[in-house]
Design a protein around this motif. Structure first.
Motif, short mmCIF file in Angstrom:
data_model
loop_
_atom_site.label_atom_id
_atom_site.label_comp_id
_atom_site.label_asym_id
_atom_site.label_seq_id
_atom_site.Cartn_x
_atom_site.Cartn_y
_atom_site.Cartn_z
N UNK A 260 0.84 -1.19 0.00
CA UNK A 260 0.00 0.00 0.00
C UNK A 260 0.88 1.24 0.00
N UNK A 261 0.51 2.20 -0.84
CA UNK A 261 1.27 3.42 -0.95
C UNK A 261 0.73 4.47 0.00
N UNK A 262 1.60 5.39 0.40
CA UNK A 262 1.19 6.47 1.29
C UNK A 262 0.15 7.34 0.61
N UNK A 263 -0.86 7.77 1.40
CA UNK A 263 -1.94 8.65 0.95
C UNK A 263 -2.76 8.01 -0.17
N UNK B 139 5.54 2.50 7.52
CA UNK B 139 4.56 3.49 7.98
C UNK B 139 3.21 2.84 8.20
N UNK B 140 2.76 2.00 7.27
CA UNK B 140 1.45 1.37 7.42
C UNK B 140 1.45 0.36 8.56
N UNK C 209 3.17 0.78 11.39
CA UNK C 209 3.04 1.62 12.59
C UNK C 209 1.63 2.17 12.71
N UNK C 210 1.04 2.61 11.58
CA UNK C 210 -0.33 3.11 11.63
C UNK C 210 -1.31 2.03 12.05
N UNK C 211 -1.09 0.81 11.55
CA UNK C 211 -1.95 -0.29 11.97
C UNK C 211 -1.86 -0.55 13.46
N UNK C 212 -0.64 -0.47 14.01
CA UNK C 212 -0.48 -0.66 15.45
C UNK C 212 -1.16 0.46 16.23
N UNK C 213 -1.06 1.68 15.72
CA UNK C 213 -1.72 2.81 16.38
C UNK C 213 -3.24 2.64 16.35
N UNK C 214 -3.78 2.21 15.22
CA UNK C 214 -5.22 1.98 15.15
C UNK C 214 -5.67 0.86 16.08
N UNK C 215 -4.85 -0.18 16.18
CA UNK C 215 -5.17 -1.28 17.09
C UNK C 215 -5.19 -0.81 18.55
N UNK C 216 -4.19 0.02 18.91
CA UNK C 216 -4.16 0.54 20.27
C UNK C 216 -5.31 1.49 20.53
N UNK C 217 -5.70 2.26 19.51
CA UNK C 217 -6.83 3.17 19.69
C UNK C 217 -8.13 2.39 19.88
N UNK C 218 -8.30 1.29 19.13
CA UNK C 218 -9.50 0.48 19.31
C UNK C 218 -9.56 -0.10 20.72
#
Length: 248
Positions: free
Chosen positions: A44-47, A215-216, A218-227
């Motif tokens: 997956x590409x950024x943006x 980056x994706x 790290x973003x996935x981990x952040x989304x998991x922690x937010x959930x």
């Protein structure tokens, strides 16, 4: 916040993700050539971009310079910007002082050129005149005005568009720029931005697979922690409903 989810645990999870991602990379991975197109298409590409970096940057001569298609031209831009920054920032030259010195040197050169023929007994030669075309200033003013109106329109669209996420991103970005501007003067900020614009795109183009994947992840981990945080704490916060009063 419940005992099972703390800020320290969220930070540790992010750092573990970064550490695992770095350890999984081979030592020479960043210096190897790109893999096959089948593997590249799965990343997956950024943006959400689908076009090459060169096309995203405009696909013209400016993109060629930023991506170092011609190394001599790109290096000359970097050298010129660095020389200007050193003159004004380190040597404490002022723009008016430098402009006057440049004009004086030009006048001295033309004076010597026009009078050298009489001194050495040669036939007089006409000194070439430097004339800047009017279209240069017209095109420059139109280009600057168009970019300014485009940026102003974008800010107005963000403010009135109703997209809260985009609005917050722009506000935080402007706030970060204001903080950076308080650390150094405007010329240094412009110089840093110029250098970043001529180095980061070419580095990203070379290592875009690794950067996008990292980056994706790290973003996935952040989304998991937010959930986890939302299900354990944020969802339990009572949300009151505002009821409008009826007026007779």
């Amino acid at each position: 916040m419940p005992e099972g989810i703390t800020a320290e645990m969220l930070l540790n999870n992010i750092m573990e993700t970064i550490n695992d991602n770095v350890q999984k990379k081979k030592p020479g991975l960043f210096f190897e050539e790109e893999t096959s197109n089948s593997v590249t298409s799965q990343i997956k590409r950024l943006f959400g971009r689908e076009k090459p970096v060169h096309h995203v940057l405009g696909g013209g001569k400016s993109a060629d310079v930023m991506l170092w298609r011609n190394k001599k031209i790109s290096a000359s831009f970097i050298t010129g910007a660095t020389a200007i920054w050193v003159l004004f920032e380190w040597l404490n030259y002022h723009f008016l002082t430098l402009l006057c010195f440049t004009v004086v040197l030009g006048m001295i050169a033309q004076f010597i050129w026009s009078n050298a023929s009489g001194v050495f007994g040669r036939s007089s030669s006409e000194v070439p005149r430097i004339v800047l075309p009017d279209e240069l200033f017209v095109n420059l003013g139109a280009s600057v005005g168009a970019q300014f109106n485009k940026a102003l329109g974008f800010l107005q669209d963000v403010a009135c568009g109703g997209n809260l996420k985009q609005f917050l991103v722009v506000v935080v970005s402007l706030w970060a720029a204001a903080v950076v501007g308080s650390w150094c003067n405007f010329l240094t900020v412009v110089y840093i931005g110029f250098i970043a614009a001529h180095t980061l795109p070419v580095l990203y183009e070379r290592y875009e697979d690794q950067v996008d994947g990292f980056v994706y992840q790290v973003l996935g981990q952040l989304q998991n922690n937010y959930r986890k945080l939302d299900s354990g704490f944020l969802s339990k916060i009572p949300k009151g409903k505002l009821k409008g009063k009826k007026h007779e």
